[in-house]
Design an enzyme around this catalytic site. Structure first.
Site, PDB file in Angstrom:
ATOM      1  CB  CYS A 114      -0.865   0.038   1.248  1.00 22.45           C
ATOM      2  SG  CYS A 114      -2.099  -1.238   1.345  1.00 22.45           S
TER       3      CYS A 114
ATOM      4  CB  CYS B  98      -4.840  -1.674 -16.210  1.00 23.81           C
ATOM      5  SG  CYS B  98      -3.943  -2.839 -17.239  1.00 23.81           S
TER       6      CYS B  98
END
Ligand SMILES: C[S@@+](CC[C@H](N)C(=O)[O-])C[C@H]1O[C@@H](n2cnc3c(N)ncnc32)[C@H](O)[C@@H]1O
Length: 461
Positions: free
Chosen positions: A82, A419
């Site tokens: 993250c 993407c």
């Protein structure tokens, strides 16, 4: 002055590059540093020196950006999963929008394009419907179940908390670790045939509440390293899970030198599939039955936003026939089929096509047809004349040959789902050179806390 590796420099970070690294400037050159954000003042050690850019490792955060927030997870900075957790979610979206704009301008030469504000994910944490945790060893050779440490080939970070999937998923992870440790089961080692634990997959139907656990072990052909009575032990684990897990599988991956791995799957308890439902903004709804190895978008709610946008663009003009290229398990095509007379999909992955055919059947859609193979080879032979073509290629984008073939079909509307802003920008340049007009660009965030961004583009001619 001659710069050297290991030299310490002071920098102010003023942007974040696609990929997540911060960018500062030193003596006219861009310097890329991990783990920093715009506004940070940092001291960093040079690790790579090139004529046009340099890379450096953070040594000290001298002054924090006023926009920095405290990362929620204690594993932040070690886990690598993250990277954007030190940024408010709205700032993450701003950075991602800028990546799309920069790519379009710098790579595609497309200035003044209307890039809308990204559609954010409904939740910035707990959004994943699938996680894969790996069994292995940490740096000190202790048992570990978690994520691969970034930059380290074998070492695993033992995770006891993760905010990307639900709290139940973390509970299952911790239960499984405990269960394996109690029995002295060992993760496999790459160097010899010791150990057999490989990975743990947890999948959740966000709209159905169903949970699938897949306990994966490893075996070399001819080596009997799975403990006796293993299935009975897994049944005990199923008892511990109880009603919270709707489907529990054991997959044994058998490898033999020079041969493709074999997967032996056994349903220990519950349903053979995980059911998930997708609902679009226009009220359309489909149900999917997902097998353990099958692909499914990992953020259900954000995928609904993405597909809603694709449909909005695809159906902007009245149309009857559509192509869904790089169709995966056929999701986009199936939603489109509800509004059209005919849809044709192309996908190279055989398993995905099988799932697409099943999905069509299960949802009572009979006017969609799937073709297995390379889009570049199959597209030219499709017999229909599409009003709209949707492309959703992998990160590498599409080839110039595919773009030429799309052009031959003269669709009025083209929807490009990407993407990767870099290859998207390259391909949009080719398409606009062929006369397609880029009408609108809508980024959609499927992966909060990471640099990834999906983009849906409407092109018309
Ligand atoms: C981004 S995914 C698309 C997923 C799908 N549209 C969905 O929403 O689930 C890209 C897909 O392209 C497929 N693919 C990759 N190269 C291909 C090729 N040359 N021809 C056809 N399909 C290809 C991959 O297997 C993958 O399923």
């Amino acid at each position: 002055m001659q710069l050297k590796k290991g030299q310490i420099i002071d920098l102010e970070i003023d942007a974040i590059a696609f990929g997540g690294r911060g960018i500062g400037r030193f003596e006219g050159r861009a310097v890329f540093v991990d783990g920093v954000m715009p506004g940070d003042k940092v001291r960093a050690s040079l690790t790579r020196i090139k004529e046009k850019f340099m890379e450096a490792e953070l040594v000290e955060l001298v002054a924090k950006s006023a926009e920095r927030i405290e990362p929620r997870c204690k594993h932040f900075g070690t886990c690598g999963g993250c990277k954007f957790q030190f940024m408010k979610y709205e700032d993450q979206l701003g950075v991602k929008k800028q990546h799309v704009i920069d790519a379009l301008e710098r790579i595609g030469g497309l200035k003044g394009v209307r890039v809308k504000n990204p559609i954010g994910s409904e939740s910035e944490f707990y959004y994943r419907n699938k996680m894969e945790f790996t069994f292995g060893y940490d740096g000190e050779m202790n048992f570990a179940l978690g994520m691969h440490l970034p930059g380290r080939r074998y070492d695993i970070l033992d995770l006891d908390i993760c905010y990307l999937q639900s709290e139940l998923s973390v509970e299952i992870l911790n239960r499984v670790r405990e269960f394996c440790l109690e029995r002295g089961w060992k993760p496999r080692k790459f160097t010899n045939n010791e150990g057999f634990l490989r990975s743990l997959y947890i999948r959740e139907g966000k709209r159905t509440g169903e949970v699938m656990v897949n306990f994966v072990t490893s075996q070399s052909e001819g080596v009997d390293n799975i403990p006796k009575g293993f299935v009975e032990e897994l049944e005990k684990l199923a008892d511990i899970f109880g009603e919270s897990v709707s489907s529990f599988y054991w997959t044994n991956v058998i490898s033999k030198r020079g041969q493709r791995k074999r997967f032996e799957e056994k349903l220990i308890r519950g349903k053979s599939c995980l059911s998930e439902i997708m609902k679009l903004d226009n009220g359309d709804e489909l149900k999917f039955d997902i097998l353990p190895q099958a692909f499914f978008q990992v953020n259900t709610y954000a995928a609904e936003s993405l597909y809603s946008q694709v449909l909005k663009y695809a159906l902007v003009e009245p149309c009857k026939v559509a192509f869904d290229l790089y169709c995966g398990t056929g999701t986009i095509g199936l939603f489109l089929a509800k509004h059209l007379e005919k849809v044709l999909g192309i996908e190279s992955n055989e398993e995905a096509v099988k799932a697409a055919v099943k999905n069509a059947k299960a949802n009572g859609v009979d006017h969609i047809e799937f073709f297995t193979g390379d889009t570049g080879k199959l597209l030219k032979d499709l017999k229909e004349s599409p009003d709209v073509v949707v492309i959703d290629p992998p990160r590498a984008g599409v080839t110039a040959k595919v773009i030429e073939q799309i052009d031959q079909f003269s669709p009025k509307t083209l929807v490009y789902v990407s993407c990767n802003p870099t290859t998207l920008a390259r391909d949009l340049r080719l398409l606009t050179d062929l006369g397609f007009q880029l009408k609108e660009v809508q980024p959609v965030d499927m992966f909060p806390q990471t640099y990834h961004i999906e983009t849906v583009c409407l092109l018309q001619r």
